[in-house]
Design an enzyme around this catalytic site. Sequence first.
Site, PDB file in Angstrom:
ATOM      1  N   GLN A 204       0.843  -1.195   0.000  1.00 51.75           N
ATOM      2  CA  GLN A 204       0.000   0.000   0.000  1.00 51.75           C
ATOM      3  C   GLN A 204       0.876   1.242   0.000  1.00 51.75           C
ATOM      4  O   GLN A 204       1.226   1.800   1.035  1.00 51.75           O
ATOM      5  CB  GLN A 204      -0.941  -0.024   1.221  1.00 51.75           C
ATOM      6  CG  GLN A 204      -1.947   1.127   1.274  1.00 51.75           C
ATOM      7  CD  GLN A 204      -3.088   0.990   0.264  1.00 51.75           C
ATOM      8  OE1 GLN A 204      -2.995   0.227  -0.684  1.00 51.75           O
ATOM      9  NE2 GLN A 204      -4.164   1.706   0.493  1.00 51.75           N
ATOM     10  N   HIS A 241      -1.949  -4.162   0.636  1.00 56.81           N
ATOM     11  CA  HIS A 241      -1.910  -4.556  -0.776  1.00 56.81           C
ATOM     12  C   HIS A 241      -2.525  -3.382  -1.521  1.00 56.81           C
ATOM     13  O   HIS A 241      -3.674  -3.006  -1.256  1.00 56.81           O
ATOM     14  CB  HIS A 241      -2.714  -5.842  -0.993  1.00 56.81           C
ATOM     15  CG  HIS A 241      -2.565  -6.420  -2.366  1.00 56.81           C
ATOM     16  ND1 HIS A 241      -3.123  -7.633  -2.723  1.00 56.81           N
ATOM     17  CD2 HIS A 241      -1.921  -5.965  -3.480  1.00 56.81           C
ATOM     18  CE1 HIS A 241      -2.836  -7.902  -3.980  1.00 56.81           C
ATOM     19  NE2 HIS A 241      -2.119  -6.901  -4.468  1.00 56.81           N
ATOM     20  N   LEU A 242      -1.797  -2.792  -2.451  1.00 58.67           N
ATOM     21  CA  LEU A 242      -2.194  -1.518  -3.047  1.00 58.67           C
ATOM     22  C   LEU A 242      -3.629  -1.535  -3.557  1.00 58.67           C
ATOM     23  O   LEU A 242      -4.002  -2.375  -4.376  1.00 58.67           O
ATOM     24  CB  LEU A 242      -1.244  -1.167  -4.198  1.00 58.67           C
ATOM     25  CG  LEU A 242      -1.525   0.164  -4.916  1.00 58.67           C
ATOM     26  CD1 LEU A 242      -1.478   1.331  -3.942  1.00 58.67           C
ATOM     27  CD2 LEU A 242      -0.536   0.377  -6.049  1.00 58.67           C
ATOM     28  N   HIS A 243      -4.416  -0.581  -3.068  1.00 55.97           N
ATOM     29  CA  HIS A 243      -5.811  -0.484  -3.499  1.00 55.97           C
ATOM     30  C   HIS A 243      -6.357   0.907  -3.214  1.00 55.97           C
ATOM     31  O   HIS A 243      -5.912   1.607  -2.311  1.00 55.97           O
ATOM     32  CB  HIS A 243      -6.684  -1.524  -2.784  1.00 55.97           C
ATOM     33  CG  HIS A 243      -6.783  -1.319  -1.301  1.00 55.97           C
ATOM     34  ND1 HIS A 243      -5.745  -1.597  -0.422  1.00 55.97           N
ATOM     35  CD2 HIS A 243      -7.810  -0.859  -0.516  1.00 55.97           C
ATOM     36  CE1 HIS A 243      -6.123  -1.325   0.816  1.00 55.97           C
ATOM     37  NE2 HIS A 243      -7.359  -0.859   0.797  1.00 55.97           N
ATOM     38  N   PHE A 244      -7.328   1.299  -4.025  1.00 59.33           N
ATOM     39  CA  PHE A 244      -8.142   2.486  -3.813  1.00 59.33           C
ATOM     40  C   PHE A 244      -9.568   2.016  -3.545  1.00 59.33           C
ATOM     41  O   PHE A 244      -9.960   0.913  -3.944  1.00 59.33           O
ATOM     42  CB  PHE A 244      -8.133   3.389  -5.050  1.00 59.33           C
ATOM     43  CG  PHE A 244      -6.780   3.936  -5.410  1.00 59.33           C
ATOM     44  CD1 PHE A 244      -6.405   5.223  -5.051  1.00 59.33           C
ATOM     45  CD2 PHE A 244      -5.874   3.164  -6.130  1.00 59.33           C
ATOM     46  CE1 PHE A 244      -5.160   5.730  -5.398  1.00 59.33           C
ATOM     47  CE2 PHE A 244      -4.625   3.658  -6.483  1.00 59.33           C
ATOM     48  CZ  PHE A 244      -4.264   4.941  -6.112  1.00 59.33           C
TER      49      PHE A 244
END
Length: 450
Positions: A204, A241-244
């Site tokens: 993230q 964990h990369l998220h929008f």
Amino acid sequence: MMLRIKRVPTVVSNYQKDETEETARRSSGCGKNCLRSCCIPGAKLPLYAFRKLNNIESEKVVLGIENKEPPVAFLDSLILGEWEDRMQRGLFRYDVTACETKVIPGEYGFIAQLNEGRHLKKRPTEFRVDKVLQPFDGNKFNFTKVGQEEVLFQFEASEDGEVQFYPSASIDVENSPSVVAINVSPIEYGHVLLIPRILECLPQRIDRESFLLALYMTAEAGNPYFRLGYNSLGAFATINHLHFQAYYLAVPFPIEKAPTKKITTLNDEVIISELLNYPVRGLVFEGGNTLQALSDTVSDACICLQENNVPYNVLISDCGKRIFLLPQCYAEKQALGEVSPELLDTQVNPAVWEISGHMVLKRRKDYDEASDENAWRLLAEVSLSDERFREVNALIFEVIASGEDGIEHAAKSLPKEPDTKAESTEEESTITKTSHRAMVGGTQECVVLQ
């Protein structure tokens, strides 16, 4: 007009089950139909290919709005329609459409929602809250463990420059697709997640490519009531964990109503302003010759914050044309015992939606007693002090002003404690004469002490 959702009993989706639980085995894979190597070979998902523009001549083109009819209604059918389909299939942990919501009387009209089940059923945080940058840990929950039925579609740039929709497209494992999936613990109608390059298992942290993808998604939706948000680690992101996040709410957010004061206009016409008369201090970015110019400016500011260990939240508003950057220190104050027991008892974690004015309350008492004063008091605890906000701004504006040499220059020249006397007016004359391509490494500004 709001779509009506048929209420159905909730069933447990794949990733809500315990990892050790035995499930019915299929001929191949782990039996959970996940997005890992065990289940992904041969899998197909819908693919929406958006038109990625390098040169943007007008607002109409920025938003991707043309006379040509798109192959599918991106927001109404592909996001909201498919979200409703998953609702009817029982893939959510609770029925968010049954939650009570009201607009609180007051100058800005803070929005209160009573969501008594979310904190009991939401996945707990599995990492430290005192570090904004942490490595990805595949042993902890991440989005490759979700069931494929929770993924609405792949979201990628079109190869031929035209919008395309493919109802069933192979998953290109080598190029790691970006996907839009449901949030099984939703805050509001249509609550989804944008997960850039999901199979790369990025932690993230903002990067230029991923942030631009988020702006394209907001622009593609083309509706000011559909907003994207981002929470860094330390600012109430719960999954590394990369998220929008994004959802649809057909009322103005209080932060969107707040007045602003212009600080500067960059060479590429990006305008940077400061929020005024709002409980959380922040910067507002808008304008720009191209969508990428706006995106690069904001992403560079975000990279500056995360490299300096400053937790922050981002709201992407007005179809991608207006972006709020909000550094915060609530978790730090919690760790230092500086938050009142009364506020702690509410169990409200002020992430991007709460800071923007959509207050998700977990107790009936707090909902019934919700007031403009109470919302303001909570959010005031989130904000950096004026002095600290000026220090953080000095870091951001140095990055924006320093160009490609920003990393080396900042690492060598920035003091451990930035100059608290730096004024935005001093920065303006520098910024208007230089480019804004840089990141900065250096001191830690908002460390949680444990």
